[in-house]
Design a protein around this motif. Structure first.
Motif, mmCIF file in Angstrom:
data_model
loop_
_atom_site.group_PDB
_atom_site.id
_atom_site.type_symbol
_atom_site.label_atom_id
_atom_site.label_comp_id
_atom_site.label_asym_id
_atom_site.label_seq_id
_atom_site.Cartn_x
_atom_site.Cartn_y
_atom_site.Cartn_z
ATOM 1 N N MET A 34 -45.462 -36.789 -58.744
ATOM 2 C CA MET A 34 -46.258 -36.534 -57.541
ATOM 3 C C MET A 34 -45.341 -36.615 -56.326
ATOM 4 S SD MET A 34 -49.578 -38.673 -56.261
ATOM 5 C CE MET A 34 -50.471 -38.259 -54.777
ATOM 6 N N ARG A 35 -45.424 -35.633 -55.467
ATOM 7 C CA ARG A 35 -44.563 -35.584 -54.278
ATOM 8 C C ARG A 35 -45.408 -35.805 -53.026
ATOM 9 N NH1 ARG A 35 -39.781 -31.370 -53.895
ATOM 10 N NH2 ARG A 35 -38.878 -33.124 -55.061
ATOM 11 N N ILE A 36 -45.062 -36.844 -52.266
ATOM 12 C CA ILE A 36 -45.749 -37.188 -51.019
ATOM 13 C C ILE A 36 -44.731 -37.109 -49.884
ATOM 14 C CG2 ILE A 36 -47.014 -38.974 -49.774
ATOM 15 C CD1 ILE A 36 -48.022 -40.055 -52.384
ATOM 16 N N ALA A 37 -45.161 -36.554 -48.757
ATOM 17 C CA ALA A 37 -44.246 -36.409 -47.629
ATOM 18 C C ALA A 37 -44.967 -36.734 -46.327
ATOM 19 C CB ALA A 37 -43.686 -34.995 -47.578
ATOM 20 N N THR A 38 -44.173 -36.981 -45.290
ATOM 21 C CA THR A 38 -44.694 -37.146 -43.945
ATOM 22 C C THR A 38 -43.873 -36.295 -43.000
ATOM 23 O OG1 THR A 38 -45.242 -38.739 -42.199
ATOM 24 C CG2 THR A 38 -43.274 -39.210 -43.494
ATOM 25 N N TRP A 39 -44.549 -35.717 -41.998
ATOM 26 C CA TRP A 39 -43.857 -34.800 -41.090
ATOM 27 C C TRP A 39 -44.590 -34.760 -39.752
ATOM 28 C CZ3 TRP A 39 -43.146 -28.868 -42.393
ATOM 29 C CH2 TRP A 39 -42.219 -28.306 -41.507
ATOM 30 N N THR A 90 -44.933 -29.834 -52.523
ATOM 31 C CA THR A 90 -45.471 -31.117 -52.076
ATOM 32 C C THR A 90 -46.951 -31.231 -52.427
ATOM 33 O OG1 THR A 90 -43.864 -31.253 -50.278
ATOM 34 C CG2 THR A 90 -45.871 -32.545 -50.028
ATOM 35 N N ASP A 91 -47.348 -32.370 -52.981
ATOM 36 C CA ASP A 91 -48.740 -32.587 -53.368
ATOM 37 C C ASP A 91 -49.587 -33.147 -52.233
ATOM 38 O OD1 ASP A 91 -48.570 -31.901 -56.250
ATOM 39 O OD2 ASP A 91 -47.150 -33.563 -56.268
ATOM 40 N N VAL A 92 -48.997 -34.047 -51.448
ATOM 41 C CA VAL A 92 -49.707 -34.678 -50.339
ATOM 42 C C VAL A 92 -48.780 -34.700 -49.135
ATOM 43 C CG1 VAL A 92 -50.819 -36.782 -49.486
ATOM 44 C CG2 VAL A 92 -51.051 -36.142 -51.896
ATOM 45 N N LEU A 93 -49.279 -34.235 -47.996
ATOM 46 C CA LEU A 93 -48.490 -34.256 -46.773
ATOM 47 C C LEU A 93 -49.269 -34.958 -45.669
ATOM 48 C CD1 LEU A 93 -46.017 -33.451 -45.076
ATOM 49 C CD2 LEU A 93 -47.178 -31.278 -44.573
ATOM 50 N N CYS A 94 -48.621 -35.964 -45.084
ATOM 51 C CA CYS A 94 -49.159 -36.649 -43.912
ATOM 52 C C CYS A 94 -48.560 -35.988 -42.673
ATOM 53 C CB CYS A 94 -48.780 -38.124 -43.935
ATOM 54 S SG CYS A 94 -49.395 -39.009 -45.384
ATOM 55 N N ASP A 119 -39.033 -31.179 -33.746
ATOM 56 C CA ASP A 119 -37.927 -32.095 -33.442
ATOM 57 C C ASP A 119 -37.834 -33.232 -34.459
ATOM 58 O OD1 ASP A 119 -40.326 -33.047 -32.461
ATOM 59 O OD2 ASP A 119 -39.588 -33.530 -30.460
ATOM 60 N N HIS A 120 -38.734 -33.240 -35.440
ATOM 61 C CA HIS A 120 -38.688 -34.199 -36.550
ATOM 62 C C HIS A 120 -38.455 -33.452 -37.861
ATOM 63 C CE1 HIS A 120 -40.698 -37.749 -34.474
ATOM 64 N NE2 HIS A 120 -40.959 -36.760 -33.634
ATOM 65 N N ALA A 121 -37.832 -34.125 -38.802
ATOM 66 C CA ALA A 121 -37.669 -33.581 -40.165
ATOM 67 C C ALA A 121 -38.663 -34.248 -41.106
ATOM 68 C CB ALA A 121 -36.248 -33.835 -40.666
ATOM 69 N N PRO A 122 -39.106 -33.558 -42.142
ATOM 70 C CA PRO A 122 -39.978 -34.185 -43.123
ATOM 71 C C PRO A 122 -39.242 -35.270 -43.916
ATOM 72 C CG PRO A 122 -40.027 -31.777 -43.309
ATOM 73 C CD PRO A 122 -38.874 -32.132 -42.426
ATOM 74 N N VAL A 123 -39.974 -36.300 -44.287
ATOM 75 C CA VAL A 123 -39.471 -37.337 -45.187
ATOM 76 C C VAL A 123 -40.275 -37.229 -46.473
ATOM 77 C CG1 VAL A 123 -39.068 -39.800 -45.518
ATOM 78 C CG2 VAL A 123 -38.942 -38.822 -43.215
ATOM 79 N N VAL A 124 -39.571 -37.106 -47.599
ATOM 80 C CA VAL A 124 -40.200 -36.780 -48.873
ATOM 81 C C VAL A 124 -39.957 -37.909 -49.877
ATOM 82 C CG1 VAL A 124 -40.339 -35.097 -50.745
ATOM 83 C CG2 VAL A 124 -39.783 -34.331 -48.430
ATOM 84 N N VAL A 125 -41.016 -38.279 -50.595
ATOM 85 C CA VAL A 125 -40.915 -39.321 -51.622
ATOM 86 C C VAL A 125 -41.549 -38.791 -52.906
ATOM 87 C CG1 VAL A 125 -41.655 -41.633 -52.312
ATOM 88 C CG2 VAL A 125 -40.980 -41.201 -49.946
#
Length: 259
Positions: free
Chosen positions: A1-6, A27-31, A249-255
């Motif tokens: 499962m791939r979760i990210a924030t951006w 990506t499965d879930v993006l915040c 101006d931000h990059a995604p962070v992926v877990v």
């Protein structure tokens, strides 16, 4: 499962890049933070065409958060329970939901502006309310994480030059203590340092060639409880998505989670 924030810095301006990124990364879930749109303007149809449901907390041209999921979206809570108002309004800065096997929050912590500004006190109060709101879920057996733009660099290593930030927000002892209180509530930073490169910043100002010069900050974070942290198999900052015309101006962070 791939979760990210951006932090997309306007979902309207970033929509073509967002759709392409979702499709290419799986990506499965993006915040998402800083939607900068009303709930009515949110691009549900375009995201649904890619298989994503969306939960949105947005009210206009400032702030705004959302959760995108293609693995389910249940028990949505919009807003920060017990959160403080700013100038008589509870700003749209938090949303949470259960997405498949995990419970996640998307948060956009107040900036603080300046240390002697009322917004700084609001920021510290917002952190206190967040700690209280997440404590029970953080202690539970389900993988749980708070993801988003925290507007705090956890250590001096998370800014390109600590001397430049002396006396400014994002690095003050009180802000870092507020972030530390979340760790005391049972959450840990699950994105390790170093990653595949030194100084994995997540934000670079648009001005003064900050990105090409790598004058950045690491303020977009993933704080997970023990079951979440145990399931992490990989994590990275997608620096490539900060490049080129029309980038946030931000990059995604992926877990990635093994669940």
């Amino acid at each position: 499962m791939r979760i990210a924030t951006w932090n997309v810095n306007s979902i309207t301006a970033r929509l073509p890049r967002l759709l392409a990124w979702l499709e290419s990364t799986g990506t499965d879930v993006l915040c998402i933070q800083e939607t900068k749109c009303s709930a009515e303007q949110f691009p549900h149809d375009e995201l649904r065409a890619l298989g994503y449901d969306a939960a949105v907390n947005a009210s206009g041209r400032w702030n705004g958060v959302a959760l995108l999921s293609r693995v389910g979206l249940a028990d949505v809570v919009s807003g920060l329970p017990g959160g403080p108002d700013y100038e008589g309004v509870q700003e749209p800065r938090a949303i949470s939901a259960t997405c498949g096997p995990a419970r996640v929050w998307s948060v956009y912590v107040p900036n603080g502006r300046e240390v002697d500004h009322a917004h700084y006190a609001y920021k510290l109060g917002w952190f206190e309310a967040l700690k209280t709101a997440v404590a029970a879920e953080a202690a539970g057996p389900m993988p749980f994480a708070v993801l988003g733009d925290f507007n705090v660099a956890p250590t001096d290593e998370d800014v390109w030059d600590p001397a430049v930030f002396v006396g400014q927000t994002h690095v003050t002892p009180a802000e870092r203590a507020a972030l530390g209180a979340l760790r005391e509530a049972g959450l840990a930073d699950v994105v390790p340092r170093p990653l595949k490169y030194d100084r994995p910043y997540t934000y670079w100002d648009y001005r003064q060639l900050a990105f090409p010069k790598n004058k950045g900050m690491r303020i977009d974070l993933v704080y997970g409880n023990a079951p979440f942290a145990k399931a992490v198999s990989d994590a990275y900052v997608d620096r490539e998505e900060r490049k080129g015309k029309g980038a946030s101006d931000h990059a995604p962070v992926v877990v990635d989670l093994d669940v």
